[in-house]
Write an enzyme that holds these catalytic residues in place. Sequence first.
Site, mmCIF file in Angstrom:
data_model
loop_
_atom_site.group_PDB
_atom_site.id
_atom_site.type_symbol
_atom_site.label_atom_id
_atom_site.label_comp_id
_atom_site.label_asym_id
_atom_site.label_seq_id
_atom_site.Cartn_x
_atom_site.Cartn_y
_atom_site.Cartn_z
ATOM 1 N N GLU A 1 0.244 6.303 0.822
ATOM 2 C CA GLU A 1 1.102 7.187 1.628
ATOM 3 C C GLU A 1 2.555 7.127 1.134
ATOM 4 O O GLU A 1 3.259 8.129 1.112
ATOM 5 C CB GLU A 1 1.000 6.813 3.102
ATOM 6 C CG GLU A 1 -0.388 7.103 3.658
ATOM 7 C CD GLU A 1 -0.540 6.683 5.096
ATOM 8 O OE1 GLU A 1 -0.823 5.500 5.327
ATOM 9 O OE2 GLU A 1 -0.348 7.519 5.985
ATOM 10 N N GLU B 1 -7.806 3.471 5.859
ATOM 11 C CA GLU B 1 -7.416 3.117 7.231
ATOM 12 C C GLU B 1 -8.559 3.238 8.229
ATOM 13 O O GLU B 1 -8.677 2.461 9.164
ATOM 14 C CB GLU B 1 -6.245 3.991 7.703
ATOM 15 C CG GLU B 1 -4.892 3.612 7.120
ATOM 16 C CD GLU B 1 -4.566 4.329 5.811
ATOM 17 O OE1 GLU B 1 -5.509 4.797 5.138
ATOM 18 O OE2 GLU B 1 -3.371 4.419 5.470
#
Length: 711
Positions: free
Chosen positions: A103, A123
């Site tokens: 990210e 995640e």
Amino acid sequence: MATYSRLPGSVALITLQNPPVNALSAAVRQGIVDTVQRALKDPKVTSVVICGQNGKFCGGADIREFAGPMLGPPLVPMIHAIEAVDKPVAAAIEGVALGGGLELALGCHYRIAHSKALLGLPEVTLGLLPGAGGSQRLPRLIGLTAALDLITTGRQHDSSFFSSLHLLCVCSQSISSVCVSGQSLDSRRLSTLPCPCPPDVDSLLDKTMVKVRQRSRGALAPVACVQALMAAASLPYTQGMEKERDLLTTLFNSGQARALQYAFFSQRVVGKWSLPSGASWDNSAARTISKAAVIGLGTMGRGIVVALALTGISVVAVETQEKQLAEASQVVPAMLQREAGRRSLATPPGVISFSSNLQDVCEVELVIEAVFEDMSLKLQVFRHLTSVCRPGTLLCSNTSGLDIDRLAAVTQSPGLVVGMHFFAPAHVMKLLEVVYGPRSSPEAVATAMQLGKRMGKVSVAVGNCPGFVGNRMLKPYLEQANFLLEEGATPQQVDEVLEEFGFPMGVFRMSDLSGLDVGWRIRKEAGLTGPGVESTRTRQGRRYSPLPDQVCEAGRLGQKTGRGWYQYDGPGGRVARSDHWVNIFLEAYRAEHGLVARSIAPEEILERCLYALINEGFNILQDAMAAGPEDIDAIYVFGYGWPRHHGGPMFHAGQVGLGRILERLQHHHHNHPDVPHLKPSTLLRRLVAVGSPPVQKWREFINKERVHSQL
Ligand SMILES: CC/C=C\CC(=O)SCCNC(=O)CCNC(=O)[C@H](O)C(C)(C)COP(=O)(O)OP(=O)(O)OC[C@H]1O[C@@H](n2cnc3c(N)ncnc32)[C@H](O)[C@@H]1OP(=O)(O)O
């Protein structure tokens, strides 16, 4: 932390430093904020490169920090600020860029990666979603369809996969510097781009939602991931980010995220094994195996041969029955080829040679016996092995619960005997129980553990007791399921409750799949059933249900015979349908034994099955057959389909509350005093007595109690 240096010329290099994977701890985030500021202020700097120390870009947010209060600069504004700067920022990715690490890279204007780098947004496997803008930036870069797949599965890929999606450029040399300058950054800020969607976007999202719900029943994170991507597809970036934040907050506060993060760490804790003798992973040397043998080429043996060969080990595959050998020598190479293709292996598979002669194992370093689960046969094989193998050869058994010590006793070197209990199919299933007896040497245990790791297994060291850990706990679970049928439930009712909890299969469907004759044979060997045993509901001084024996006696052995607790479309059929025969059979059984069927609530079904299993887990810890609750939980998650989002049976016990588990076990034991498995374990009582410490503290508590002889 993050260090700052100026490369010759005008490039500022920011290096993330937080071994071993440069996770984005509070200190690293602070370091990034400070060094980016410094680069912006330096007029000589025209571009910035962010990289990671020791050949690893970043393993994501620091998972250990999730349990504590939020400290340091938050990720979202930090990444947003990087994207907004007017000097080009590039992420130079080596090793890994996972989760928050990727990210961060998506917030940079350019991404360049080493060809061997591994990238992904895992995640979801931690009960979260890519909540640092990943759910909104990634689909804007690679399109909604590809982003849905990556984010809902958490799958990791190498850089060639991502470069084909235009996420990055790949370089084959080690990255020491990257320089990008002089171009407009407008189109490089992913948050400003539209999200490319296919024309049938609603149908895509609906189908994905159905798929993720089926794949992991009851899991919150995959559903939230789809919702976040729906927002990316339909809302402007800022509103999408609000949705991402709200969903992340809900997930963070869910027990599921805690359970999945616990599961992540337990998988690693079990690798750091220790035995009651004091031998452990850091003081015991393992041998490197290059040549092994497998004895017995039934389903298990074939899978083990493939698992070994996939690691590059040469395997002598021995089967004394000619027909079985001929079949295996056809099937095994095909299995190997299929699996090697699926895994796109770096190491070429080892050579497999087939033989009907046990003598041919004389040159190998390790043997895994996988013959029929019969003690006298196994003893015969071990006697033979010890006479033909070179001194020093490790002798392992794939028994699923027989006494390793008895096998060791017939060999010349009992210290070189351990159990290696694989799960079917052995080349696919992740779990390996490495069973040590009182005489197993640290070297033998270390070698089996390391071999398991090489095969990509989660290897767990367990003590030698009937059923070891996994099957020992399964016994009370199966027993309760049978008792529930006697009392009025149907197989479907029991299975539905367990599947609703998250098991991929309820207990009866699972038994049909494994074959009902497996348990039948074990019960016969234990003298619990068979000719001459009286057909009562009390045997060997405790309540016993002859139901599964009678189903087998009717020729219903599960899927393989097309009939078991369910009916299938012929032998080998897979779709379970309820069977009127079973209902009539249960009614007749109850009438014969004077039992009156009652309606049983789902809560009772769940409690009795799960709490009986959990109670046995406490007994196992008390008996030191598992080093800690993490070992039991890893076994259940990786070998028995325990829903990962419930952490494992022992973690689940902690989440339900130990006091509550104790109280319910006492209640059920009071109602069924002839069922010893429902009698709460001493360890459970002791833990409740000291205030129910969290699962992470049990190991220490057990060791202390043992020293003070309280257990
Ligand atoms: C706001 C939300 C935004 C972002 C959320 C996230 O980023 S969540 C985190 C996402 N990242 C991951 O899920 C990656 C997890 N790590 C891994 O998959 C592997 O560890 C990795 C990076 C592929 C390395 O594998 P390897 O086999 O080389 O090592 P191992 O797994 O044994 O790990 C070594 C030790 O590092 C610890 N560790 C790994 N990742 C993290 C992390 N992200 N945070 C904290 N600690 C991490 C791991 O526990 C090992 O430590 P040990 O003391 O030996 O247990």
